[in-house]
Design a protein around this motif. Structure first.
Motif, PDB file in Angstrom:
ATOM      1  N   LEU A 186      41.733   2.239 -19.380  1.00 25.78           N
ATOM      2  CA  LEU A 186      41.557   3.594 -19.930  1.00 25.78           C
ATOM      3  C   LEU A 186      42.890   4.197 -20.350  1.00 25.78           C
ATOM      4  CD1 LEU A 186      38.981   4.881 -17.290  1.00 25.78           C
ATOM      5  CD2 LEU A 186      38.491   4.400 -19.701  1.00 25.78           C
ATOM      6  N   ALA A 187      43.913   3.967 -19.521  1.00 27.27           N
ATOM      7  CA  ALA A 187      45.239   4.485 -19.865  1.00 27.27           C
ATOM      8  C   ALA A 187      45.758   3.835 -21.144  1.00 27.27           C
ATOM      9  CB  ALA A 187      46.200   4.237 -18.703  1.00 27.27           C
ATOM     10  N   ARG A 188      45.488   2.526 -21.287  1.00 27.24           N
ATOM     11  CA  ARG A 188      45.932   1.830 -22.502  1.00 27.24           C
ATOM     12  C   ARG A 188      45.176   2.325 -23.737  1.00 27.24           C
ATOM     13  NH1 ARG A 188      48.631  -3.046 -20.874  1.00 27.24           N
ATOM     14  NH2 ARG A 188      49.931  -2.333 -19.144  1.00 27.24           N
ATOM     15  N   LEU A 189      43.942   2.836 -23.526  1.00 27.50           N
ATOM     16  CA  LEU A 189      43.181   3.398 -24.644  1.00 27.50           C
ATOM     17  C   LEU A 189      43.700   4.779 -25.046  1.00 27.50           C
ATOM     18  CD1 LEU A 189      39.463   2.485 -23.772  1.00 27.50           C
ATOM     19  CD2 LEU A 189      40.908   1.464 -25.541  1.00 27.50           C
ATOM     20  N   GLY A 190      44.525   5.393 -24.190  1.00 29.75           N
ATOM     21  CA  GLY A 190      45.085   6.699 -24.519  1.00 29.75           C
ATOM     22  C   GLY A 190      44.553   7.842 -23.683  1.00 29.75           C
ATOM     23  N   PHE A 191      43.684   7.582 -22.725  1.00 28.68           N
ATOM     24  CA  PHE A 191      43.212   8.647 -21.844  1.00 28.68           C
ATOM     25  C   PHE A 191      44.316   9.042 -20.862  1.00 28.68           C
ATOM     26  CE2 PHE A 191      39.207   6.706 -23.173  1.00 28.68           C
ATOM     27  CZ  PHE A 191      38.421   7.824 -23.431  1.00 28.68           C
ATOM     28  N   GLU A 192      44.252  10.278 -20.415  1.00 30.21           N
ATOM     29  CA  GLU A 192      45.136  10.746 -19.343  1.00 30.21           C
ATOM     30  C   GLU A 192      44.443  10.389 -18.018  1.00 30.21           C
ATOM     31  OE1 GLU A 192      46.538  15.015 -17.487  1.00 30.21           O
ATOM     32  OE2 GLU A 192      46.258  14.863 -19.664  1.00 30.21           O
ATOM     33  N   VAL A 193      45.015   9.463 -17.284  1.00 28.32           N
ATOM     34  CA  VAL A 193      44.341   8.906 -16.105  1.00 28.32           C
ATOM     35  C   VAL A 193      45.135   9.221 -14.843  1.00 28.32           C
ATOM     36  CG1 VAL A 193      43.363   6.830 -15.027  1.00 28.32           C
ATOM     37  CG2 VAL A 193      43.409   7.039 -17.534  1.00 28.32           C
ATOM     38  N   SER A 194      44.401   9.681 -13.825  1.00 31.05           N
ATOM     39  CA  SER A 194      44.974   9.866 -12.490  1.00 31.05           C
ATOM     40  C   SER A 194      44.072   9.140 -11.494  1.00 31.05           C
ATOM     41  CB  SER A 194      45.071  11.355 -12.140  1.00 31.05           C
ATOM     42  OG  SER A 194      43.794  11.964 -12.190  1.00 31.05           O
ATOM     43  N   GLY A 195      44.549   9.012 -10.259  1.00 28.66           N
ATOM     44  CA  GLY A 195      43.729   8.296  -9.284  1.00 28.66           C
ATOM     45  C   GLY A 195      44.191   8.515  -7.867  1.00 28.66           C
ATOM     46  N   GLU A 196      43.315   8.167  -6.922  1.00 27.73           N
ATOM     47  CA  GLU A 196      43.614   8.284  -5.498  1.00 27.73           C
ATOM     48  C   GLU A 196      42.916   7.171  -4.744  1.00 27.73           C
ATOM     49  OE1 GLU A 196      40.950  11.246  -3.301  1.00 27.73           O
ATOM     50  OE2 GLU A 196      41.123  12.179  -5.308  1.00 27.73           O
ATOM     51  N   ASP A 197      43.473   6.820  -3.583  1.00 31.86           N
ATOM     52  CA  ASP A 197      42.854   5.796  -2.736  1.00 31.86           C
ATOM     53  C   ASP A 197      43.454   5.863  -1.344  1.00 31.86           C
ATOM     54  OD1 ASP A 197      42.013   3.135  -1.623  1.00 31.86           O
ATOM     55  OD2 ASP A 197      41.314   2.860  -3.679  1.00 31.86           O
ATOM     56  N   ASP A 198      42.594   5.704  -0.343  1.00 30.34           N
ATOM     57  CA  ASP A 198      43.066   5.712   1.047  1.00 30.34           C
ATOM     58  C   ASP A 198      43.754   4.413   1.432  1.00 30.34           C
ATOM     59  OD1 ASP A 198      42.072   8.246   1.490  1.00 30.34           O
ATOM     60  OD2 ASP A 198      40.140   7.531   2.232  1.00 30.34           O
ATOM     61  N   HIS A 199      43.512   3.353   0.684  1.00 29.07           N
ATOM     62  CA  HIS A 199      44.028   2.033   1.053  1.00 29.07           C
ATOM     63  C   HIS A 199      44.769   1.425  -0.141  1.00 29.07           C
ATOM     64  CE1 HIS A 199      41.636   2.310   4.694  1.00 29.07           C
ATOM     65  NE2 HIS A 199      40.598   2.629   3.947  1.00 29.07           N
ATOM     66  N   MET A 200      45.902   1.997  -0.459  1.00 28.55           N
ATOM     67  CA  MET A 200      46.664   1.561  -1.618  1.00 28.55           C
ATOM     68  C   MET A 200      47.524   0.346  -1.274  1.00 28.55           C
ATOM     69  SD  MET A 200      47.355   2.206  -4.828  1.00 28.55           S
ATOM     70  CE  MET A 200      46.807   3.892  -5.055  1.00 28.55           C
ATOM     71  N   SER A 201      47.301  -0.762  -1.989  1.00 31.61           N
ATOM     72  CA  SER A 201      48.139  -1.939  -1.791  1.00 31.61           C
ATOM     73  C   SER A 201      49.390  -1.829  -2.653  1.00 31.61           C
ATOM     74  CB  SER A 201      47.374  -3.205  -2.170  1.00 31.61           C
ATOM     75  OG  SER A 201      47.214  -3.285  -3.579  1.00 31.61           O
ATOM     76  N   GLY A 202      50.436  -2.492  -2.204  1.00 33.93           N
ATOM     77  CA  GLY A 202      51.700  -2.433  -2.940  1.00 33.93           C
ATOM     78  C   GLY A 202      51.604  -3.017  -4.326  1.00 33.93           C
ATOM     79  N   VAL A 203      50.866  -4.118  -4.468  1.00 38.49           N
ATOM     80  CA  VAL A 203      50.770  -4.788  -5.768  1.00 38.49           C
ATOM     81  C   VAL A 203      50.000  -3.925  -6.763  1.00 38.49           C
ATOM     82  CG1 VAL A 203      49.978  -6.855  -6.958  1.00 38.49           C
ATOM     83  CG2 VAL A 203      50.896  -7.030  -4.649  1.00 38.49           C
ATOM     84  N   MET A 204      48.846  -3.379  -6.344  1.00 36.73           N
ATOM     85  CA  MET A 204      48.076  -2.519  -7.239  1.00 36.73           C
ATOM     86  C   MET A 204      48.840  -1.234  -7.541  1.00 36.73           C
ATOM     87  SD  MET A 204      45.439  -2.106  -9.143  1.00 36.73           S
ATOM     88  CE  MET A 204      44.021  -3.102  -8.679  1.00 36.73           C
ATOM     89  N   HIS A 205      49.525  -0.708  -6.546  1.00 32.72           N
ATOM     90  CA  HIS A 205      50.324   0.507  -6.763  1.00 32.72           C
ATOM     91  C   HIS A 205      51.313   0.293  -7.907  1.00 32.72           C
ATOM     92  CE1 HIS A 205      53.434   3.555  -5.961  1.00 32.72           C
ATOM     93  NE2 HIS A 205      52.488   4.251  -5.370  1.00 32.72           N
TER      94      HIS A 205
END
Length: 775
Positions: free
Chosen positions: A27-46
């Protein structure tokens, strides 16, 4: 416009998940303004999310500017950001619904099916990129290199995406091309019967505008479509429309060569992935690329980077290979273990650490999991990763354990029973050169695998240090004395459970015993005495110290004295002592016959039975202090009581004792008394392996009666059970671990305290540890 609304800013809840994270990047690559949250954030995905410019917020941090909220399937309605969005009138959708909406204006290549979706998608993306064929993509995972993002827009009408059937959103897709390798029943929480999931696949096949590419063995598991197959369906597999076979494998460089035929325009392909399952995934990817119009070449997949958590090799050397894989369905596990077994050949053991994923899946497929896991040489089971599901009867890891015990009774199986760290520590100590260890599951077992690698490396260093100490101890004693490193103790105990001694020794006499004690003192080693292994429980992680057993013949003397006394060595088995005394017509020892120990242990514990105690027949004891000093102490100077002798409990080692029979009696009278005691024991004590009575009798009561009155007979943890014959015995029903036994003792103690107000104290010794550490 999305869902009939003007959307510029999208907030993703559960953005670290392998489904929603890549979609957020797309979605970000399409040009949308994207935000997100997660309780279990991995270092690689972060790192991937930050690289894509996605703003990460704390839990419940719904941005002020937000037009749409997308949730992963693991997010529940009660999530604070979901509630906040609905309170502000913001539309909330699931990940699959948003992907379907985005894909409406695209030529979608939908990768679906029960297993292998992520790998097949990644292989297709790799082939298209290598061929220079522009296509956007949304992977359901992460490539195993940092350079390749899990999603890209690419400025093309084509979109390759992994379509997840787990939550029913598969019904929203109408692809240009659909690829499905297999159609096994899964996700029983959503699809209650196989027909339901088969209908979902039939639906997407029916909505496919172009070609459906179907695995030739898609129905091997018994699945069937309840409507005729369309003419536009083509197949891949050996002998299918897109024909392939594995020509050769090269485990050394992780590649295999495929011979291609049928509708493939090329004759061969090299794939950087091993195993029959990956060969089929690669054939599906190449066939899909051809159907899209991409030019094929033999080397399109030769540099495939792999996918994280799909047969990821965490370590590979001459001594140990460690694999981590996302397999969480019995069919996937069977395919994985068969592939690993073929690669190992007969050169090492296949050890599997399995974490079931979701209670509903575990409840439905526990017997199938057992059948799949039976391909291993040893299995360790971790508690279910619930993925937000509530517990379900029959859907716990203990249920898989029980199925495995039934299906493969000879297979060594360990269930962690909530003590994952202990189980992994035991595994770290027990691996041998040539072993392959596979961590399998879709929960957080990947993190556990990496933690275990650090632990195993530390244990290797510690083991080398203990091995060096063992060599030094061996050099300090005579050749008649045994000194061994990492000696299993379970076979030396009556409970038949527990781990190994870091160092085990059988001194050949007092001189060697003294030498061992002095070396241990100089090296600050803890020293533990082991007799016949009764009245104790060895922890699964073993004993960090020097374990000394007086099992050498030098300690087994039985010498009648002229004054009617008997000199007996500390290593004499109590049963043998009784038999020899009976033959000599010396009575008074009959009560000791059924105690499964030796004289040294009986002296230390003041062992008793049938109303009599060891020190009733002792005149004096010969002992050695931990400093190596030998003393002979009269009975009157010894401090004895219920289940203890202070001088031996506090460091003294019994070498032998002068025993005083009660009287001379005819051998046949003694034999009758022995038979009577044996009959009484057979009626009142279990025959299965045990450590004897687990708890001391509290003042004025019997521990066994209290346990029985609390309804605990037959209570089980793993292979450990409260005996139905005598409630103060925990027995090993087969395959019980020390962790099982300790946990069952803890449960019994808690239940008795809750119902009676009496806190039972252990009678058996927790060998090398203290009960207060675990109760």
């Amino acid at each position: 416009m999305l869902f009939g609304r003007a959307v510029a800013a999208i907030h993703c809840v559960g953005v670290a998940g392998m489904g929603l994270g890549p979609l957020a990047i797309y979605l970000a690559r399409l040009g949308f303004e994207v935000s997100g949250e997660d309780d279990h954030m991995s270092g690689v995905m972060h790192a991937q999310l930050e690289r894509a410019g996605i703003a990460l917020t704390p839990t419940g941090g719904l941005p002020g500017r937000c037009d749409l909220v997308a949730c992963s399937s693991a997010v529940r309605d009660g999530h604070p950001s979901v509630g906040a969005a609905r309170g502000r009138g913001i539309h909330v959708v699931r990940r699959g619904e948003l992907l379907a909406e985005i894909a409406r204006g695209k030529k979608l290549v939908a990768i679906c099916g029960s297993h292998g979706k992520t790998t097949t998608t990644a292989l297709l993306v790799t082939a298209l990129r290598r061929a220079g064929f522009p296509a956007g993509y949304v992977l359901g995972g992460l490539f195993d290199d940092d350079a390749t993002p899990p999603a890209d827009a690419a400025g093309s009408d084509w979109l390759v995406a992994e379509i997840d059937e787990s939550d029913g959103t598969i019904e929203n897709f109408s692809p240009e091309i659909t690829v499905a390798g297999n159609l096994d029943w899964d996700h029983p929480d959503h699809y209650r019967e196989p027909a339901a999931i088969e209908a979902a696949f039939a639906g997407i096949f029916g909505r496919t505008r172009g070609t459906v590419l179907l695995g030739a063995n898609a129905f091997a598991g018994g699945a069937r479509l309840r409507q005729p197959l369309r003419e536009s369906i083509v197949t891949f597999g050996p002998g299918a429309d897109f024909d392939f076979r594995v020509e050769n494998e090269s485990p050394a460089d992780g590649r295999q060569a495929l011979a291609l035929g049928g509708r493939f325009p090329i004759a061969t392909a090299t794939v950087r992935a091993l195993g029959a399952f990956n060969a089929a995934n690669a054939a599906a990817a190449l066939a899909a690329a051809h159907l899209m119009g991409a030019p094929l070449a033999p080397d399109l997949l030769a540099a495939f980077p792999g996918v994280r958590r799909r047969q990821s090799v965490l370590l590979a050397n001459s001594e140990l290979t460690v694999i981590e894989d996302y397999a969480h369905h019995p069919a996937e596990i069977s395919a994985l273990l068969a592939s690993l077994r073929a690669r190992i050949g007969g050169k090492g053991r296949l050890i599997v650490v399995f974490q079931p994923h979701r209670h509903s899946r575990t409840a439905r497929f526990k017997a199938d999991f057992a059948a799949a896991l039976a391909l291993a040489d040893r299995v360790s089971l971790i508690d279910v990763y619930p993925a937000g599901e509530p517990p379900q009867e029959g859907g716990h890891t203990i249920d898989v354990y029980r199925e495995l015990r039934r299906a493969a009774p000879a297979l060594p199986v360990v269930y962690c029973n909530g003590k994952t760290d202990v189980m992994l520590a035991v595994l770290a100590r027990s691996v041998t050169p040539g072993d392959w260890v596979a961590f399998v599951g879709a929960g957080d077992i990947d993190r556990r695998a990496r933690e275990w690698l650090v632990l195993a490396d530390e244990y290797r260093r510690v083991a080398n240090r203990w091995a060096t100490i063992a060599v030094a101890l061996r050099g300090s004693v005579s050749v008649e004395t045994k000194v061994r490193h990492e000696e299993p103790l379970a076979p030396r105990t009556t409970m038949r459970a527990g781990g190994a001694a870091r160092i085990y020794a059988e001194p050949a006499g007092e001189t060697d015993l003294r030498a061992l004690l002095r070396e241990a003192r100089a090296r600050a080693l803890d020293v533990f005495l082991l007799g016949r292994g009764s009245n104790l429980i060895v922890p699964d992680e073993g004993v960090d110290g020097l374990v000394i057993s007086l099992a050498h013949p030098a300690w087994q003397a039985f010498e009648p004295r002229g004054d009617g006394g008997i000199w007996a060595g500390a290593g004499v088995r109590l049963k043998n002592l009784c038999g020899l005394a009976a033959k000599a017509g010396l009575g008074g020892f009959e009560f000791l016959d059924g105690i499964p120990g030796n004289l040294g242990g009986a002296l230390r514990m003041n062992a008793g039975a049938m109303g009599a105690w060891t020190f009733d027949v002792v005149e004096r004891v010969r002992l050695m202090t931990r400093d190596g000093e030998v003393r002979e102490v009269p009975r009157a100077e010894l401090h004895t009581g219920y289940r203890h002798c202070a001088e031996l409990r506090d460091g003294g080692i019994a070498l032998g004792a002068l025993l005083r029979p009660s009287a001379a009696r005819p051998a046949e009278d003694i034999a009758r008394q022995l038979d009577a005691y044996r009959d009484k024991r057979r009626e009142s004590q279990p025959r299965e392996p045990s450590a004897g009575c687990i708890f001391k009798n509290p003042e004025g009561a019997a521990a066994g009666r209290l346990i029985d009155e609390c309804g605990l007979k037959g209570e089980c943890v793993g292979g450990a059970e409260v005996s139905a014959v005598h409630a103060n015995f925990i027995v090993n029903r087969g395959g019980a671990t020390a962790t099982d036994i300790i946990e069952l003792a803890r449960i019994v103690r808690v239940r008795v305290a809750e119902k009676t107000g009496v806190t039972l104290e252990p009678e058996v010794i927790l060998y090398g540890k203290e009960w207060r550490e675990v109760l």
